[in-house]
Design a protein around this motif. Structure first.
Motif, mmCIF file in Angstrom:
data_model
loop_
_atom_site.group_PDB
_atom_site.id
_atom_site.type_symbol
_atom_site.label_atom_id
_atom_site.label_comp_id
_atom_site.label_asym_id
_atom_site.label_seq_id
_atom_site.Cartn_x
_atom_site.Cartn_y
_atom_site.Cartn_z
ATOM 1 N N SER A 1 0.836 -1.211 0.000
ATOM 2 C CA SER A 1 0.000 0.000 0.000
ATOM 3 C C SER A 1 0.865 1.252 0.000
ATOM 4 O O SER A 1 0.534 2.245 -0.642
ATOM 5 C CB SER A 1 -0.941 0.013 1.203
ATOM 6 O OG SER A 1 -1.868 -1.045 1.099
ATOM 7 N N PHE B 1 -4.093 7.023 -8.923
ATOM 8 C CA PHE B 1 -5.340 6.794 -8.191
ATOM 9 C C PHE B 1 -6.565 7.346 -8.907
ATOM 10 O O PHE B 1 -7.564 6.642 -9.061
ATOM 11 C CB PHE B 1 -5.233 7.347 -6.763
ATOM 12 C CG PHE B 1 -4.391 6.495 -5.868
ATOM 13 C CD1 PHE B 1 -4.964 5.507 -5.085
ATOM 14 C CD2 PHE B 1 -3.019 6.669 -5.807
ATOM 15 C CE1 PHE B 1 -4.193 4.712 -4.259
ATOM 16 C CE2 PHE B 1 -2.237 5.879 -4.983
ATOM 17 C CZ PHE B 1 -2.821 4.895 -4.210
ATOM 18 N N VAL C 1 -8.072 5.267 -11.711
ATOM 19 C CA VAL C 1 -8.856 4.097 -11.333
ATOM 20 C C VAL C 1 -10.232 4.517 -10.823
ATOM 21 O O VAL C 1 -11.248 3.948 -11.208
ATOM 22 C CB VAL C 1 -8.104 3.266 -10.268
ATOM 23 C CG1 VAL C 1 -8.945 2.111 -9.760
ATOM 24 C CG2 VAL C 1 -6.784 2.750 -10.855
ATOM 25 N N ARG C 2 -10.250 5.524 -9.973
ATOM 26 C CA ARG C 2 -11.503 6.083 -9.440
ATOM 27 C C ARG C 2 -11.371 7.609 -9.519
ATOM 28 O O ARG C 2 -10.548 8.197 -8.835
ATOM 29 C CB ARG C 2 -11.723 5.686 -7.982
ATOM 30 C CG ARG C 2 -11.696 4.210 -7.731
ATOM 31 C CD ARG C 2 -13.079 3.620 -7.892
ATOM 32 N NE ARG C 2 -13.046 2.228 -7.447
ATOM 33 C CZ ARG C 2 -13.546 1.239 -8.135
ATOM 34 N NH1 ARG C 2 -14.130 1.472 -9.291
ATOM 35 N NH2 ARG C 2 -13.490 0.014 -7.690
ATOM 36 N N TRP D 1 -10.729 9.773 -6.401
ATOM 37 C CA TRP D 1 -9.612 9.469 -5.513
ATOM 38 C C TRP D 1 -8.447 10.410 -5.751
ATOM 39 O O TRP D 1 -7.915 10.487 -6.853
ATOM 40 C CB TRP D 1 -9.138 8.045 -5.715
ATOM 41 C CG TRP D 1 -9.996 7.002 -5.084
ATOM 42 C CD1 TRP D 1 -11.130 7.183 -4.357
ATOM 43 C CD2 TRP D 1 -9.776 5.596 -5.141
ATOM 44 N NE1 TRP D 1 -11.632 5.974 -3.949
ATOM 45 C CE2 TRP D 1 -10.821 4.982 -4.420
ATOM 46 C CE3 TRP D 1 -8.820 4.799 -5.738
ATOM 47 C CZ2 TRP D 1 -10.919 3.606 -4.266
ATOM 48 C CZ3 TRP D 1 -8.917 3.428 -5.590
ATOM 49 C CH2 TRP D 1 -9.956 2.845 -4.853
ATOM 50 N N TYR E 1 -11.080 2.354 -0.604
ATOM 51 C CA TYR E 1 -9.971 1.584 -1.168
ATOM 52 C C TYR E 1 -10.007 0.164 -0.623
ATOM 53 O O TYR E 1 -10.248 -0.058 0.544
ATOM 54 C CB TYR E 1 -8.636 2.249 -0.786
ATOM 55 C CG TYR E 1 -7.444 1.370 -1.067
ATOM 56 C CD1 TYR E 1 -6.958 1.238 -2.361
ATOM 57 C CD2 TYR E 1 -6.826 0.653 -0.051
ATOM 58 C CE1 TYR E 1 -5.879 0.414 -2.626
ATOM 59 C CE2 TYR E 1 -5.745 -0.171 -0.303
ATOM 60 C CZ TYR E 1 -5.278 -0.289 -1.590
ATOM 61 O OH TYR E 1 -4.223 -1.106 -1.861
ATOM 62 N N ARG E 2 -9.768 -0.799 -1.513
ATOM 63 C CA ARG E 2 -9.625 -2.202 -1.131
ATOM 64 C C ARG E 2 -8.340 -2.717 -1.748
ATOM 65 O O ARG E 2 -7.900 -2.225 -2.797
ATOM 66 C CB ARG E 2 -10.792 -3.030 -1.658
ATOM 67 C CG ARG E 2 -12.141 -2.613 -1.099
ATOM 68 C CD ARG E 2 -13.242 -3.283 -1.849
ATOM 69 N NE ARG E 2 -12.972 -3.057 -3.285
ATOM 70 C CZ ARG E 2 -13.750 -3.392 -4.283
ATOM 71 N NH1 ARG E 2 -14.866 -3.996 -4.046
ATOM 72 N NH2 ARG E 2 -13.441 -3.152 -5.526
ATOM 73 N N GLU E 3 -7.746 -3.716 -1.135
ATOM 74 C CA GLU E 3 -6.508 -4.281 -1.672
ATOM 75 C C GLU E 3 -6.712 -4.809 -3.087
ATOM 76 O O GLU E 3 -5.782 -4.815 -3.883
ATOM 77 C CB GLU E 3 -5.968 -5.369 -0.756
ATOM 78 C CG GLU E 3 -5.391 -4.796 0.524
ATOM 79 C CD GLU E 3 -4.851 -5.851 1.462
ATOM 80 O OE1 GLU E 3 -5.103 -7.052 1.241
ATOM 81 O OE2 GLU E 3 -4.160 -5.461 2.407
ATOM 82 N N SER E 4 -7.920 -5.209 -3.421
ATOM 83 C CA SER E 4 -8.196 -5.705 -4.771
ATOM 84 C C SER E 4 -8.098 -4.587 -5.816
ATOM 85 O O SER E 4 -8.057 -4.869 -7.015
ATOM 86 C CB SER E 4 -9.562 -6.382 -4.830
ATOM 87 O OG SER E 4 -10.587 -5.466 -4.491
ATOM 88 N N ASP E 5 -8.048 -3.316 -5.384
ATOM 89 C CA ASP E 5 -7.860 -2.194 -6.311
ATOM 90 C C ASP E 5 -6.391 -2.034 -6.719
ATOM 91 O O ASP E 5 -6.098 -1.350 -7.699
ATOM 92 C CB ASP E 5 -8.322 -0.879 -5.667
ATOM 93 C CG ASP E 5 -9.815 -0.849 -5.408
ATOM 94 O OD1 ASP E 5 -10.583 -1.216 -6.324
ATOM 95 O OD2 ASP E 5 -10.207 -0.456 -4.297
ATOM 96 N N ALA F 1 -5.150 -2.593 -10.439
ATOM 97 C CA ALA F 1 -5.624 -1.548 -11.359
ATOM 98 C C ALA F 1 -4.830 -0.261 -11.161
ATOM 99 O O ALA F 1 -4.512 0.435 -12.135
ATOM 100 C CB ALA F 1 -7.116 -1.294 -11.160
ATOM 101 N N ILE F 2 -4.495 0.056 -9.919
ATOM 102 C CA ILE F 2 -3.698 1.253 -9.646
ATOM 103 C C ILE F 2 -2.312 1.103 -10.254
ATOM 104 O O ILE F 2 -1.781 2.027 -10.886
ATOM 105 C CB ILE F 2 -3.636 1.537 -8.135
ATOM 106 C CG1 ILE F 2 -5.033 1.892 -7.611
ATOM 107 C CG2 ILE F 2 -2.638 2.650 -7.819
ATOM 108 C CD1 ILE F 2 -5.163 1.864 -6.100
#
Length: 94
Positions: free
Chosen positions: A4, A14, A17-18, A21, A51-55, A58-59
């Protein structure tokens, strides 16, 4: 450096991705090695959706495709250089 924390080296990835963010400006100048709870920090400061670790993949893809990964940063930081070399290879294998 935790993963992270490593993501935070690429603040411009960031919003790719979103769109909402954005890392606080102070985080971009911060010594990330001193940040003990990076995941919780991202959850708190990025906002919604959380935010999730699964993102993380993609980041990292956004960092690579956006040209934010420089395998040879200014100065001498071997761990960053090794990390950047590894994720730069993602583009070649994807």
């Amino acid at each position: 450096m935790l993963f992270s924390q490593s993501l935070m080296l690429f603040p411009d990835a960031f919003p790719k991705v979103r769109p909402g963010w954005r890392l606080p400006e102070a985080d971009c100048r911060r010594d990330l090695a001193k940040l003990e709870k990076a995941k919780e920090h991202l959850v708190k400061y990025l906002g919604k959706p959380p935010y999730r670790e699964s993102d993380a993949p993609a980041i990292m893809r956004a960092a690579v495709t956006g040209g934010h990964v420089n395998a040879r940063p200014t100065g001498n930081n071997r761990s960053y250089r090794d990390f950047a070399d590894e994720i730069a290879s993602w583009e070649k294998t994807a």
